[in-house]
Design a protein around this motif. Structure first.
Motif, PDB file in Angstrom:
ATOM      1  N   SER A   1      -4.711   1.791 -13.888  1.00  0.00           N
ATOM      2  CA  SER A   1      -4.784   0.715 -13.183  1.00  0.00           C
ATOM      3  C   SER A   1      -3.758  -0.488 -13.621  1.00  0.00           C
ATOM      4  O   SER A   1      -3.311  -1.173 -12.571  1.00  0.00           O
TER       5      SER A   1
ATOM      6  N   HIS B   1      -5.123  -0.678  -2.665  1.00  0.00           N
ATOM      7  CA  HIS B   1      -5.613  -0.887  -1.373  1.00  0.00           C
ATOM      8  C   HIS B   1      -6.223  -2.438  -1.506  1.00  0.00           C
ATOM      9  O   HIS B   1      -6.335  -3.148  -0.375  1.00  0.00           O
ATOM     10  N   ASN B   2      -6.937  -2.644  -2.596  1.00  0.00           N
ATOM     11  CA  ASN B   2      -7.649  -3.964  -2.699  1.00  0.00           C
ATOM     12  C   ASN B   2      -6.818  -5.110  -3.570  1.00  0.00           C
ATOM     13  O   ASN B   2      -7.624  -6.134  -3.659  1.00  0.00           O
ATOM     14  N   HIS B   3      -5.704  -4.858  -3.773  1.00  0.00           N
ATOM     15  CA  HIS B   3      -4.939  -5.869  -4.505  1.00  0.00           C
ATOM     16  C   HIS B   3      -5.015  -7.103  -3.784  1.00  0.00           C
ATOM     17  O   HIS B   3      -4.564  -7.182  -2.521  1.00  0.00           O
ATOM     18  N   SER B   4      -5.386  -8.209  -4.319  1.00  0.00           N
ATOM     19  CA  SER B   4      -5.539  -9.483  -3.866  1.00  0.00           C
ATOM     20  C   SER B   4      -4.729 -10.427  -4.047  1.00  0.00           C
ATOM     21  O   SER B   4      -4.562 -11.764  -3.802  1.00  0.00           O
TER      22      SER B   4
ATOM     23  N   ILE C   1      -7.439   2.721  -5.320  1.00  0.00           N
ATOM     24  CA  ILE C   1      -8.522   1.744  -4.963  1.00  0.00           C
ATOM     25  C   ILE C   1      -7.677   0.309  -5.244  1.00  0.00           C
ATOM     26  O   ILE C   1      -7.888  -0.563  -4.702  1.00  0.00           O
TER      27      ILE C   1
ATOM     28  N   VAL D   1      -8.461  -7.614  -9.446  1.00  0.00           N
ATOM     29  CA  VAL D   1      -8.718  -6.307  -8.931  1.00  0.00           C
ATOM     30  C   VAL D   1      -8.275  -5.429 -10.128  1.00  0.00           C
ATOM     31  O   VAL D   1      -9.131  -4.709 -10.718  1.00  0.00           O
TER      32      VAL D   1
ATOM     33  N   ASP E   1       0.885  -1.119  -0.126  1.00  0.00           N
ATOM     34  CA  ASP E   1      -0.175  -0.018  -0.024  1.00  0.00           C
ATOM     35  C   ASP E   1       0.873   1.251   0.019  1.00  0.00           C
ATOM     36  O   ASP E   1       0.552   2.075  -0.814  1.00  0.00           O
TER      37      ASP E   1
ATOM     38  N   SER F   1     -10.815  -3.169 -12.530  1.00  0.00           N
ATOM     39  CA  SER F   1     -10.700  -1.750 -13.016  1.00  0.00           C
ATOM     40  C   SER F   1     -10.568  -1.413 -14.058  1.00  0.00           C
ATOM     41  O   SER F   1     -11.220  -0.238 -14.564  1.00  0.00           O
TER      42      SER F   1
END
Length: 410
Positions: A229, A362-365, A359, A370, A43, A374
């Motif tokens: 993205s 923060h939401n990287h899996s 976004i 993700v 992050d 995007s």
């Protein structure tokens, strides 16, 4: 001094417009390494990207009015001085917080390049020919981000990550000297605007109430945010998830940039024949289909490196088609405040991209999902911007112009 319409002027303006892509693309291979060398989380490392675009967005609101009042060249030189100094500051950073601070300052300087480079092209070539020249310039400047990740990746094999920012500082210094001694001022005396706050607010108010300007700006911003993205997530997806070596990351990125170059060449070649809006229909449709194809494969857990890259190549073809046309469409009607129009376009583009990048980070899996979601959403929104805003607004404007012409003839 270079002639304003010479190829040399286009090349040097392309080099300053490329400051933004260079400042992000060259150090992309180093992002995973920064997590260990600066003891930072994913992050925090991705904030160095998003803070850059946040600073890029805010400063453009100042560059535009300043350039409309004091001229393009002097304001551009001020930005280049700041970019050069901040690049060397990034190289000396010892903590992630210091790097974030210097990246923000680097952005404040770098954003003068795209804002004023586009504006100078608009000054020199006018509203009609500027779309063709911006497409040509896009093809030329795409060489920089195509090579940048490769250079950055190989520099990491020999040097520390800070060498990348030293290179950017030297690049900035060279460009500053060429602009200072070889490029002419493009702002005509009759187009000088007031710097009075009320005058600036009136100009921004006029732009914000123009559906044509808003439509082209949103379409440009969404397609660019799809690109961002990929920038935010690709190094972690390719290097960490797919296991691509740092030195090889740039070659995959180059394939993606070649997609952009082919789209920009298509835009340059056929823009005059088809017109801005037909190019946008093709480009935004490409973006929607390619982004959705990448997302569908990821949702089905079909994780294939070449499928991801292939879909992004087609998405980048769309970016190359759409961005030059939307920039020309947004600035075209506003010759007396082209700098302000370019600045507001850039602010919106960079601001949306910064939010989207945060976004994604923060939401990287750990998978491409993700990032792909995007990219897909941004493609759909760019298509919607055309059909819901640009097409109705331009159709209405053409109808009004036709009625006025008929009255004059009668």
């Amino acid at each position: 001094m270079f002639l304003p319409t010479s190829l040399a002027t286009i090349l040097i303006l392309a080099s300053v417009v490329a400051l933004g892509p260079l400042s992000t693309d060259m150090y992309l291979p180093a992002l995973p390494r920064l997590t260990t060398e600066l003891n930072a989380s994913i992050d925090q490392v991705q904030i160095t990207l998003s803070i850059f675009f946040g600073g890029f967005a805010v400063a453009q609101l100042l560059y535009g009015p300043l350039a409309d009042r004091f001229g393009r060249k002097s304001v551009l030189l001020g930005g280049l001085f700041l970019f050069t100094a901040a690049s060397f500051g990034c190289a000396t950073a010892t903590t992630i917080e210091e790097l974030i601070l210097f990246r923000f300052l680097q952005a404040l300087g770098a954003c003068g390049g795209p804002v004023l480079g586009r504006t100078m092209i608009r000054d020199i070539y006018g509203p009609t020919q500027s779309a063709r020249v911006l497409s040509m310039m896009g093809t030329i400047m795409a060489l920089a981000p195509a090579v940048a990740p490769i250079v950055g990746g190989y520099m990491l094999l020999v040097f520390n990550w800070s060498a990348i920012f030293i290179f950017l500082g030297v690049y900035g210094a060279i460009v500053t000297l060429i602009i200072m001694f070889k490029v002419q001022e493009s702002l005509q005396p009759e187009n000088i605007s007031s710097l009075h706050p009320m005058s600036i607010l009136r100009n921004y108010n006029q732009l914000l109430h123009s559906r044509i300007f808003l439509g082209y700006t949103l379409c440009c911003s969404f397609i660019f945010s799809g690109l961002f993205s990929f920038l935010s997530g690709s190094s972690f997806v390719l290097i960490d998830f797919f296991g691509v070596p740092e030195a090889n990351y740039g070659f995959y990125f180059t394939a993606v940039v070649l997609g952009y170059m082919s789209g920009a060449q298509f835009s340059q070649r056929f823009g005059s024949r088809f017109g801005i809006n037909k190019i946008l229909i093709i480009g935004t449709s490409f973006a929607t289909v390619s982004g959705s194809a990448m997302l569908l494969a990821s949702l089905l857990e079909i994780h294939n490196l070449y499928w991801v890259i292939g879909c992004q190549v087609f998405f980048m073809m769309a970016v190359g088609m759409v961005m030059p046309q939307t920039m020309a469409g947004a600035m075209g009607p506003f010759s007396k405040m082209a700098g302000t129009a370019s600045a507001l376009l850039g602010f919106t583009q960079s601001g949306i991209a910064a939010i989207v990048g945060l976004i994604v980070g923060h939401n990287h899996s750990g998978t491409p999902t993700v990032m792909a979601a995007s990219i897909s959403l941004m493609g759909i929104l760019s298509l919607a911007s055309y059909w819901l805003i640009i097409r109705p607004a331009t159709t209405e404007a053409e109808s009004t112009l036709g009625k006025l012409t008929d009255k004059e003839l009668s």
